[in-house]
Design a protein around this motif. Sequence first.
Motif, PDB file in Angstrom:
ATOM      1  N   PHE A 280       0.821  -1.211   0.000  1.00  0.00           N
ATOM      2  CA  PHE A 280       0.000   0.000   0.000  1.00  0.00           C
ATOM      3  C   PHE A 280       0.852   1.257   0.000  1.00  0.00           C
ATOM      4  O   PHE A 280       1.900   1.325   0.633  1.00  0.00           O
ATOM      5  N   ASP A 281       0.352   2.274  -0.719  1.00  0.00           N
ATOM      6  CA  ASP A 281       1.011   3.583  -0.697  1.00  0.00           C
ATOM      7  C   ASP A 281       0.693   4.336   0.582  1.00  0.00           C
ATOM      8  O   ASP A 281       1.501   5.129   1.062  1.00  0.00           O
ATOM      9  N   ALA A 282      -0.491   4.102   1.119  1.00  0.00           N
ATOM     10  CA  ALA A 282      -0.888   4.797   2.345  1.00  0.00           C
ATOM     11  C   ALA A 282      -1.957   3.999   3.072  1.00  0.00           C
ATOM     12  O   ALA A 282      -2.782   3.328   2.453  1.00  0.00           O
ATOM     13  N   THR A 283      -1.917   4.088   4.406  1.00  0.00           N
ATOM     14  CA  THR A 283      -2.930   3.476   5.255  1.00  0.00           C
ATOM     15  C   THR A 283      -3.596   4.581   6.052  1.00  0.00           C
ATOM     16  O   THR A 283      -2.913   5.390   6.700  1.00  0.00           O
ATOM     17  N   LEU A 284      -4.924   4.657   5.986  1.00  0.00           N
ATOM     18  CA  LEU A 284      -5.672   5.727   6.648  1.00  0.00           C
ATOM     19  C   LEU A 284      -6.559   5.159   7.749  1.00  0.00           C
ATOM     20  O   LEU A 284      -7.251   4.163   7.535  1.00  0.00           O
ATOM     21  N   ASN A 285      -6.513   5.792   8.909  1.00  0.00           N
ATOM     22  CA  ASN A 285      -7.318   5.366  10.052  1.00  0.00           C
ATOM     23  C   ASN A 285      -8.673   6.063   9.994  1.00  0.00           C
ATOM     24  O   ASN A 285      -8.778   7.274  10.171  1.00  0.00           O
ATOM     25  N   ARG A 286      -9.722   5.293   9.756  1.00  0.00           N
ATOM     26  CA  ARG A 286     -11.054   5.863   9.597  1.00  0.00           C
ATOM     27  C   ARG A 286     -11.592   6.488  10.887  1.00  0.00           C
ATOM     28  O   ARG A 286     -12.482   7.340  10.838  1.00  0.00           O
ATOM     29  N   LYS A 287     -11.043   6.102  12.020  1.00  0.00           N
ATOM     30  CA  LYS A 287     -11.470   6.728  13.267  1.00  0.00           C
ATOM     31  C   LYS A 287     -11.085   8.199  13.295  1.00  0.00           C
ATOM     32  O   LYS A 287     -11.751   9.026  13.909  1.00  0.00           O
ATOM     33  N   SER A 288     -10.010   8.527  12.572  1.00  0.00           N
ATOM     34  CA  SER A 288      -9.470   9.891  12.603  1.00  0.00           C
ATOM     35  C   SER A 288     -10.079  10.816  11.561  1.00  0.00           C
ATOM     36  O   SER A 288      -9.949  12.044  11.669  1.00  0.00           O
ATOM     37  N   PHE A 289     -10.713  10.233  10.528  1.00  0.00           N
ATOM     38  CA  PHE A 289     -11.193  11.046   9.415  1.00  0.00           C
ATOM     39  C   PHE A 289     -12.615  10.638   9.008  1.00  0.00           C
ATOM     40  O   PHE A 289     -12.935   9.459   8.971  1.00  0.00           O
ATOM     41  N   THR A 290     -13.422  11.628   8.665  1.00  0.00           N
ATOM     42  CA  THR A 290     -14.759  11.357   8.144  1.00  0.00           C
ATOM     43  C   THR A 290     -14.649  10.792   6.727  1.00  0.00           C
ATOM     44  O   THR A 290     -13.555  10.760   6.145  1.00  0.00           O
ATOM     45  N   VAL A 291     -15.783  10.365   6.176  1.00  0.00           N
ATOM     46  CA  VAL A 291     -15.801   9.891   4.787  1.00  0.00           C
ATOM     47  C   VAL A 291     -15.298  10.982   3.852  1.00  0.00           C
ATOM     48  O   VAL A 291     -14.460  10.748   2.975  1.00  0.00           O
ATOM     49  N   SER A 292     -15.787  12.202   4.034  1.00  0.00           N
ATOM     50  CA  SER A 292     -15.385  13.319   3.180  1.00  0.00           C
ATOM     51  C   SER A 292     -13.898  13.619   3.318  1.00  0.00           C
ATOM     52  O   SER A 292     -13.200  13.841   2.320  1.00  0.00           O
ATOM     53  N   GLU A 293     -13.393  13.636   4.536  1.00  0.00           N
ATOM     54  CA  GLU A 293     -11.972  13.922   4.767  1.00  0.00           C
ATOM     55  C   GLU A 293     -11.085  12.828   4.188  1.00  0.00           C
ATOM     56  O   GLU A 293     -10.032  13.104   3.599  1.00  0.00           O
ATOM     57  N   THR A 294     -11.520  11.579   4.332  1.00  0.00           N
ATOM     58  CA  THR A 294     -10.757  10.465   3.772  1.00  0.00           C
ATOM     59  C   THR A 294     -10.694  10.569   2.262  1.00  0.00           C
ATOM     60  O   THR A 294      -9.635  10.372   1.648  1.00  0.00           O
ATOM     61  N   SER A 295     -11.819  10.899   1.651  1.00  0.00           N
ATOM     62  CA  SER A 295     -11.867  11.087   0.198  1.00  0.00           C
ATOM     63  C   SER A 295     -10.912  12.192  -0.240  1.00  0.00           C
ATOM     64  O   SER A 295     -10.168  12.047  -1.216  1.00  0.00           O
ATOM     65  N   GLU A 296     -10.914  13.310   0.481  1.00  0.00           N
ATOM     66  CA  GLU A 296     -10.033  14.429   0.136  1.00  0.00           C
ATOM     67  C   GLU A 296      -8.563  14.025   0.219  1.00  0.00           C
ATOM     68  O   GLU A 296      -7.750  14.427  -0.632  1.00  0.00           O
ATOM     69  N   LEU A 297      -8.208  13.259   1.226  1.00  0.00           N
ATOM     70  CA  LEU A 297      -6.826  12.798   1.370  1.00  0.00           C
ATOM     71  C   LEU A 297      -6.419  11.898   0.208  1.00  0.00           C
ATOM     72  O   LEU A 297      -5.310  12.009  -0.332  1.00  0.00           O
ATOM     73  N   ILE A 298      -7.312  11.004  -0.193  1.00  0.00           N
ATOM     74  CA  ILE A 298      -7.016  10.093  -1.303  1.00  0.00           C
ATOM     75  C   ILE A 298      -6.829  10.871  -2.604  1.00  0.00           C
ATOM     76  O   ILE A 298      -5.888  10.616  -3.365  1.00  0.00           O
ATOM     77  N   VAL A 299      -7.708  11.843  -2.855  1.00  0.00           N
ATOM     78  CA  VAL A 299      -7.594  12.664  -4.070  1.00  0.00           C
ATOM     79  C   VAL A 299      -6.280  13.441  -4.058  1.00  0.00           C
ATOM     80  O   VAL A 299      -5.590  13.542  -5.079  1.00  0.00           O
ATOM     81  N   SER A 300      -5.901  13.981  -2.912  1.00  0.00           N
ATOM     82  CA  SER A 300      -4.644  14.720  -2.796  1.00  0.00           C
ATOM     83  C   SER A 300      -3.447  13.822  -3.088  1.00  0.00           C
ATOM     84  O   SER A 300      -2.516  14.211  -3.807  1.00  0.00           O
ATOM     85  N   MET A 301      -3.473  12.601  -2.547  1.00  0.00           N
ATOM     86  CA  MET A 301      -2.372  11.662  -2.790  1.00  0.00           C
ATOM     87  C   MET A 301      -2.333  11.225  -4.247  1.00  0.00           C
ATOM     88  O   MET A 301      -1.249  11.045  -4.825  1.00  0.00           O
ATOM     89  N   TYR A 302      -3.517  11.057  -4.844  1.00  0.00           N
ATOM     90  CA  TYR A 302      -3.565  10.723  -6.270  1.00  0.00           C
ATOM     91  C   TYR A 302      -2.875  11.805  -7.094  1.00  0.00           C
ATOM     92  O   TYR A 302      -2.073  11.511  -7.986  1.00  0.00           O
ATOM     93  N   GLU A 303      -3.173  13.044  -6.804  1.00  0.00           N
ATOM     94  CA  GLU A 303      -2.595  14.153  -7.561  1.00  0.00           C
ATOM     95  C   GLU A 303      -1.075  14.189  -7.410  1.00  0.00           C
ATOM     96  O   GLU A 303      -0.353  14.432  -8.379  1.00  0.00           O
ATOM     97  N   LYS A 304      -0.588  13.959  -6.211  1.00  0.00           N
ATOM     98  CA  LYS A 304       0.856  14.014  -5.972  1.00  0.00           C
ATOM     99  C   LYS A 304       1.585  12.844  -6.616  1.00  0.00           C
ATOM    100  O   LYS A 304       2.687  12.999  -7.151  1.00  0.00           O
ATOM    101  N   LYS A 305       0.989  11.667  -6.587  1.00  0.00           N
ATOM    102  CA  LYS A 305       1.678  10.488  -7.122  1.00  0.00           C
ATOM    103  C   LYS A 305       1.459  10.295  -8.618  1.00  0.00           C
ATOM    104  O   LYS A 305       2.378   9.903  -9.347  1.00  0.00           O
ATOM    105  N   ILE A 306       0.241  10.560  -9.078  1.00  0.00           N
ATOM    106  CA  ILE A 306      -0.134  10.144 -10.436  1.00  0.00           C
ATOM    107  C   ILE A 306      -0.652  11.287 -11.307  1.00  0.00           C
ATOM    108  O   ILE A 306      -0.345  11.362 -12.498  1.00  0.00           O
ATOM    109  N   GLY A 307      -1.455  12.157 -10.748  1.00  0.00           N
ATOM    110  CA  GLY A 307      -2.212  13.127 -11.532  1.00  0.00           C
ATOM    111  C   GLY A 307      -1.383  13.946 -12.493  1.00  0.00           C
ATOM    112  O   GLY A 307      -1.731  14.090 -13.676  1.00  0.00           O
ATOM    113  N   ILE A 308      -0.266  14.499 -12.022  1.00  0.00           N
ATOM    114  CA  ILE A 308       0.576  15.339 -12.875  1.00  0.00           C
ATOM    115  C   ILE A 308       1.144  14.516 -14.023  1.00  0.00           C
ATOM    116  O   ILE A 308       1.174  14.953 -15.178  1.00  0.00           O
TER     117      ILE A 308
END
Length: 240
Positions: free
Chosen positions: A200-228
Amino acid sequence: MEKFFDYFDDRYRQTLLSQPPSDDGPVVTISRLTGCDARPIAESVVESLNRKYGEKKWKWIDKDIIYAIAKELNTDTQRVENFYKGIELSNLSEMIMAFSGGFVSDLRIKKAIRDVVLSICKEGYIVLVGRGGVSIARDIKNALHIRLVAPFYWRVENLIKKKEMSIENAEEYVVETDEKRYNLIQTFLDKKLMNMDSLFDATLNRKSFTVSETSELIVSMYEKKIGIRVTDNKIRQTIF
């Protein structure tokens, strides 16, 4: 859904499987421990990526694969579901199915799952929830592999609220389903791993983040790793 069934046309699938690795993806795989709400997160990620890039290319896939593979193998969906759940046929069941002409081996199901999932991932613009995706798509360069975790009793309480389970049933369900998902990931690896964290590139603890926040983190990581990189490739293809 019509586009989805293209993956079951053998010529179309072989075209995808034989394309250069540089053309693969992009894809996001989401693996999860039981009770981590991967589906609403996947849906939110797709909405965000489509909105951000002004396209409608991104889709998310989960159980659609089961129904389509069952259709291709001319077997019932429960047979494919049982493979995913790690339920082996008894010798008697195998004999009955063989005599009735309905027997489909685990090897055939495994190959069909691998080929279809890999084809989907290679074509790209897919968020794949579970289904052994992290193992099957592990060699795709333009891929982001996410794992969702949470404390045991956070997940138990989540299931109790959403599935109206008793605490005993929820505890049992979490333990059994976690084990099946772990075994499924191992099934599609060339060799078993003692520790799967490196997949895995990243492991996210769902206790720490809402569904919306988790989604935002994944999109941000996508942009940094792949999007550009994906955007640059599209520009070069347009120029040349």
